[in-house]
Write a protein that holds these residues in place. Structure first.
Motif, PDB file in Angstrom:
ATOM      1  N   SER A  36     -33.181   0.382  52.021  1.00  0.00           N
ATOM      2  CA  SER A  36     -32.873   1.583  52.807  1.00  0.00           C
ATOM      3  C   SER A  36     -32.863   2.835  51.938  1.00  0.00           C
ATOM      4  CB  SER A  36     -31.524   1.425  53.524  1.00  0.00           C
ATOM      5  OG  SER A  36     -30.453   1.399  52.607  1.00  0.00           O
ATOM      6  N   GLN A  37     -32.546   2.673  50.654  1.00  0.00           N
ATOM      7  CA  GLN A  37     -32.529   3.820  49.754  1.00  0.00           C
ATOM      8  C   GLN A  37     -33.903   4.139  49.175  1.00  0.00           C
ATOM      9  OE1 GLN A  37     -30.148   5.935  48.966  1.00  0.00           O
ATOM     10  NE2 GLN A  37     -28.426   4.946  50.005  1.00  0.00           N
ATOM     11  N   ASN A  38     -34.700   3.106  48.921  1.00  0.00           N
ATOM     12  CA  ASN A  38     -35.944   3.301  48.169  1.00  0.00           C
ATOM     13  C   ASN A  38     -37.207   2.911  48.917  1.00  0.00           C
ATOM     14  OD1 ASN A  38     -34.579   4.084  45.630  1.00  0.00           O
ATOM     15  ND2 ASN A  38     -33.799   1.989  45.706  1.00  0.00           N
ATOM     16  N   GLY A  39     -37.067   2.371  50.127  1.00  0.00           N
ATOM     17  CA  GLY A  39     -38.237   1.953  50.871  1.00  0.00           C
ATOM     18  C   GLY A  39     -38.774   0.626  50.382  1.00  0.00           C
ATOM     19  N   LEU A  40     -39.778   0.122  51.056  1.00  0.00           N
ATOM     20  CA  LEU A  40     -40.364  -1.163  50.688  1.00  0.00           C
ATOM     21  C   LEU A  40     -41.053  -1.099  49.338  1.00  0.00           C
ATOM     22  CD1 LEU A  40     -41.193  -4.067  51.222  1.00  0.00           C
ATOM     23  CD2 LEU A  40     -43.066  -3.219  52.651  1.00  0.00           C
TER      24      LEU A  40
END
Length: 231
Positions: A36-40
């Motif tokens: 959720s903080q850094n994306g996939l």
């Protein structure tokens, strides 16, 4: 005697065996924060492994690969919100109270779980590709529509709710009102100030979202039910 003491010390120093289900839950919890903080693409399996005191090999054993872990995190996130809806026991409430309670729950869940909102935003960036691979997410969300439809039907049968309200559209409206509150909080508060994002402001918005939805579905002669029900 000395040899026995050494053996005992070795046993005491050996780390306790961890519960596999507990390890799995820990990985999913930390992975939710990381994704959720850094994306996939930006999330790091090494970071998840370090924070959960496991290894990349263990994570891949449970979830296959990075995208498999991401998909499981999505399923876990949707499972939590849908599980919370099931626990509301809406069937035991009159339709007005049931719909108001569902609206308040959705708004409050989303504001207390911003990671869920970010995960949904990230998945939209990926055009829902990982959701399409998950039978679990589709089934979970279909249950949400069916539960809302049941509330609407009870209200319509009793003459309190107007006819012609589509449960899918109503779900969209509740979700939209609750989603924007989190997804646009940073930009909205920067432009207009953070008054709506204080504890009192959020509680007021939660009540008013329920009010708006109820006013949309109630028959005109039953609008008084909103104030009576305390929504």
């Amino acid at each position: 005697m000395k040899r026995n003491a050494t053996v005992n010390e070795s046993k005491e120093a050996r780390p306790a065996k961890r519960d596999p289900e507990g390890v799995r839950r820990d990985i999913l919890s930390v992975a939710m924060e990381e994704f959720s903080q850094n994306g996939l693409s930006g999330a790091r399996i090494d970071e998840i492994a370090a924070r959960t005191r496991t290894s990349k090999r263990m994570i891949y054993y449970y979830f296959g690969d990075k995208e498999g872990l991401y998909q499981h995190v999505l399923e876990e996130a949707y499972g939590k919100v849908r599980g919370g809806e099931s626990n509301l026991e809406l069937d035991g409430l009159d339709p007005v109270a049931a719909l108001g309670k569902l609206c308040r729950f959705t708004f409050d869940h989303h504001r207390r779980n911003p990671a869920f909102i970010r995960m949904v935003m990230i998945e939209n960036i990926h055009h829902g590709r990982h959701m399409q691979l998950s039978r679990t997410i589709r089934a979970l969300n279909q249950q949400a529509i069916e539960a809302l439809e049941a509330v609407l039907t009870r209200g319509q049968d009793s003459g309190v709710f107007r006819l012609g309200v589509d449960p899918l559209e109503l779900h969209w409206q509740i979700s939209a009102l609750s989603f924007f509150n989190v997804s646009n909080a940073a930009t909205f508060s920067f432009i207009f100030g953070d008054g709506l994002f204080t504890a009192d402001g959020q509680d007021t918005l939660s009540r008013h979202v329920a009010d708006m939805v109820l006013r949309y579905v109630l028959q005109p002669e039953h609008m008084g039910a909103i104030a009576k029900d305390g929504q």
